[in-house]
Design a protein around this motif. Structure first.
Motif, mmCIF file in Angstrom:
data_model
loop_
_atom_site.group_PDB
_atom_site.id
_atom_site.type_symbol
_atom_site.label_atom_id
_atom_site.label_comp_id
_atom_site.label_asym_id
_atom_site.label_seq_id
_atom_site.Cartn_x
_atom_site.Cartn_y
_atom_site.Cartn_z
ATOM 1 N N ASN A 136 -5.669 -4.214 10.829
ATOM 2 C CA ASN A 136 -6.072 -3.000 11.558
ATOM 3 C C ASN A 136 -4.917 -2.445 12.364
ATOM 4 O O ASN A 136 -5.021 -2.157 13.548
ATOM 5 C CB ASN A 136 -7.254 -3.307 12.481
ATOM 6 C CG ASN A 136 -7.880 -2.037 13.050
ATOM 7 O OD1 ASN A 136 -7.810 -0.986 12.428
ATOM 8 N ND2 ASN A 136 -8.482 -2.146 14.226
ATOM 9 N N GLN B 146 -6.003 -5.417 5.501
ATOM 10 C CA GLN B 146 -7.076 -4.623 6.103
ATOM 11 C C GLN B 146 -7.498 -5.197 7.451
ATOM 12 O O GLN B 146 -7.783 -4.454 8.394
ATOM 13 C CB GLN B 146 -8.267 -4.566 5.151
ATOM 14 C CG GLN B 146 -8.019 -3.753 3.885
ATOM 15 C CD GLN B 146 -9.188 -3.803 2.913
ATOM 16 O OE1 GLN B 146 -10.084 -4.642 3.028
ATOM 17 N NE2 GLN B 146 -9.179 -2.900 1.940
ATOM 18 N N LYS C 84 0.853 -1.186 0.000
ATOM 19 C CA LYS C 84 0.000 0.000 0.000
ATOM 20 C C LYS C 84 0.882 1.227 0.000
ATOM 21 O O LYS C 84 1.728 1.401 0.872
ATOM 22 C CB LYS C 84 -0.901 -0.012 1.235
ATOM 23 C CG LYS C 84 -1.826 1.185 1.354
ATOM 24 C CD LYS C 84 -2.660 1.068 2.625
ATOM 25 C CE LYS C 84 -3.582 2.262 2.799
ATOM 26 N NZ LYS C 84 -4.366 2.172 4.065
ATOM 27 N N GLU D 23 -4.715 -8.256 0.191
ATOM 28 C CA GLU D 23 -5.283 -6.962 0.568
ATOM 29 C C GLU D 23 -6.264 -7.104 1.717
ATOM 30 O O GLU D 23 -6.292 -6.281 2.635
ATOM 31 C CB GLU D 23 -5.974 -6.338 -0.640
ATOM 32 C CG GLU D 23 -6.557 -4.955 -0.363
ATOM 33 C CD GLU D 23 -7.176 -4.328 -1.590
ATOM 34 O OE1 GLU D 23 -7.878 -3.317 -1.444
ATOM 35 O OE2 GLU D 23 -6.963 -4.861 -2.703
ATOM 36 N N GLU D 24 -7.057 -8.188 1.703
ATOM 37 C CA GLU D 24 -8.025 -8.408 2.784
ATOM 38 C C GLU D 24 -7.319 -8.687 4.102
ATOM 39 O O GLU D 24 -7.749 -8.224 5.167
ATOM 40 C CB GLU D 24 -8.948 -9.570 2.409
ATOM 41 C CG GLU D 24 -10.093 -9.785 3.382
ATOM 42 C CD GLU D 24 -11.031 -10.892 2.945
ATOM 43 O OE1 GLU D 24 -11.764 -11.425 3.805
ATOM 44 O OE2 GLU D 24 -11.009 -11.233 1.733
#
Length: 497
Positions: A254, A251, A62, A247-248
């Motif tokens: 956190n 995420q 990212k 990507e999941e």
């Protein structure tokens, strides 16, 4: 230019600045597929000549350049475990050259070895071969799994250092004179490796800039994994985690728990009081590879024969506070410190030490000390008679008005001409500080002495980097926080005063 490594031939790029860059050389197989969540596998030999003229893929997926001080480009691809080597283009007549190995920061979840702020041209100009390394980030690098090795990111660091040991002579470097260096999480990595038995002998000097060790307990790592698994609806095992799109998984981690500015001063201070536990991923104390906390390792004498250079910026965490100073209104510094968790004695001592500053400035300085700076007097004390040097970077950015986190990095690498430096530091940052700071790191790489009195056993000898010497306090405020933290955690090793 073509160089022979243990895995094959690599071609670098001669540059107009008189250096040669070898970019994206893989030191390990891609950590995906069967290698996901496993210890790094050394790169198998290749045929022909590897083109090492562009940066390799980065573990950071990212792009974070828009929200961090240091520009940190993300590069797609699976072959993410790479080294970049910068060397002089011609023989300077003093080889073999000392080697500086750089571990980037980013809270163990972000960061990129492809940052222009880590370009080794100035080090090569001054006869130092520099190497920047990548390593697995976030859960892939540091998440606990019952059927996977712990501390995969730490194993990446070690394998990269073994690559340097086995290959750097081909680039003109001296494998017997390696300085391990890093900033923020990279500085914490340096301190972790200084105390990891398996890493001993792979480097001969160490430098930690704004080091942030996390010393995560094994139980804490397990709890974190079970929490992520619950969010994803998975079993806590490697195959299940590997089935989740990358990507999941990122995420679901956190990882960003940074305090959010608010007009409610009390609520914001309570968030700031929890900042010490903000990092949930990083080296895990597994009693095998990482056998204890950094402090415990130093107290046991690990790394005692390795010269150590430590330092920080004076106001690491103050940028947000400076930008929202009106939030605290008429609140006194002592009242703010009590909300942050300081007891009356510490709040009084700290307020007196920071007298004359606004409440926002005192709060920023206190959180900076709590997160980063308190470690420095502690480490110096624990190392006893070992050679240790300390510096304090106190020069203030013309943009933020504070000596913020990461501000010292372009001075260390002497890259003040990079456009992002003016974005952070303002126009015309002082070259004399870069000359002094970069020169100190070059001297340290060559000789193990940056050029000032060492701080063995105490923090009395602290070198400052600034145009105004009056701004340095020799870590006086950090020592207050360090001693309070020691007492609160029932350590039996006092800070020398």
């Amino acid at each position: 230019m073509i160089v022979t490594t243990t895995a094959g031939l690599v071609r670098g790029t001669p540059r107009q600045d008189g250096t040669i860059a070898f970019l994206g050389i893989p030191y390990a197989e891609p950590p995906y597929g069967k290698n996901r969540f496993r210890a790094p596998v050394p790169k198998a030999p290749w045929k022909g000549i590897l083109d090492a003229t562009r940066f390799g893929a980065t573990p950071q997926r990212k792009a974070l350049a828009e929200v961090t001080t240091i520009p940190e480009p993300s590069i797609p691809g699976n072959s993410t475990l790479n080294v970049n080597v910068f060397k002089p283009a011609r023989d300077l007549g003093e080889g073999p050259y000392p080697v500086l190995v750089w571990i980037h920061g980013g809270g163990y979840v972000a960061g990129s070895p492809a940052s222009p702020w880590y370009d080794g041209a100035a080090f090569a100009r001054d006869g130092v071969v520099s190497v920047t390394i990548s390593y697995r980030l976030g859960f892939d690098g540091f998440g606990w799994l019952p059927d996977a090795p712990n501390n995969r990111g730490v194993l990446d660091w070690i394998l990269a250092l073994e690559w340097v040991r086995d290959n750097i002579a081909a680039f003109g470097g001296d494998p017997g004179n390696v300085t391990l260096c890093g900033q923020s999480a990279g500085g914490g990595a340096v301190m972790t490796l200084l105390t990891v038995p398996r890493a001993q002998g792979l480097f001969h000097k160490a430098a930690s800039l704004s080091g942030a060790p996390v010393d995560i307990s094994l139980n804490g790592a397990k709890d974190y994994t079970f929490g992520v698994a619950e969010r994803l609806g998975l079993e806590a095992e490697s195959r299940a985690f590997a089935s989740v799109p990358e990507e999941e998984l990122i995420q679901a981690q956190n990882w960003s728990r940074a305090p959010v500015p608010t007009q409610d001063a009390v609520a914001w201070l309570r968030q700031l009081g929890e900042v010490e536990g903000m990092l949930r991923l990083g080296p895990v104390i597994d009693a095998q590879l990482v056998q204890g906390t950094v402090a415990e390792g130093l107290a046991a004498g690990r790394g005692k024969d390795v010269p150590l250079l430590v330092g920080a910026t004076q106001e690491e965490f103050s940028r947000l506070l400076a930008a929202h100073s009106d939030t605290f209104g008429a609140m006194s510094a002592r009242e703010a410190l009590r909300i942050l968790g300081a007891d009356d004695a510490v709040a009084s001592a700290y307020s007196a030490c920071a007298a004359g500053n606004t409440t926002a400035a005192v709060v920023g300085r206190y959180v900076s000390d709590m997160m980063f700076r308190r470690h420095i007097p502690r480490w110096i004390s624990l190392r006893g008679g070992s050679l240790t040097w300390a510096y304090d970077f106190t020069w203030k950015s013309a943009v933020s008005g504070v000596s913020e986190h990461c501000l010292d990095v372009p001075f260390v690498f002497d890259v003040l001409s990079d456009p992002d430096v003016s974005r952070v530091a303002g126009p015309n940052p002082p070259q004399e500080i870069a000359d002094a700071m970069h020169g100190a790191f070059v001297r340290f790489a060559w000789t193990g002495d940056p050029g000032w009195a060492n701080a063995t056993g105490d923090a009395a000898h602290v070198h400052y980097f600034d145009t105004d010497p009056a701004r340095s306090d020799g870590y006086a405020s950090a020592r207050i926080v360090s001693e309070a933290h020691r007492i609160a955690h029932s350590s039996d090793v006092p800070i020398q005063t």
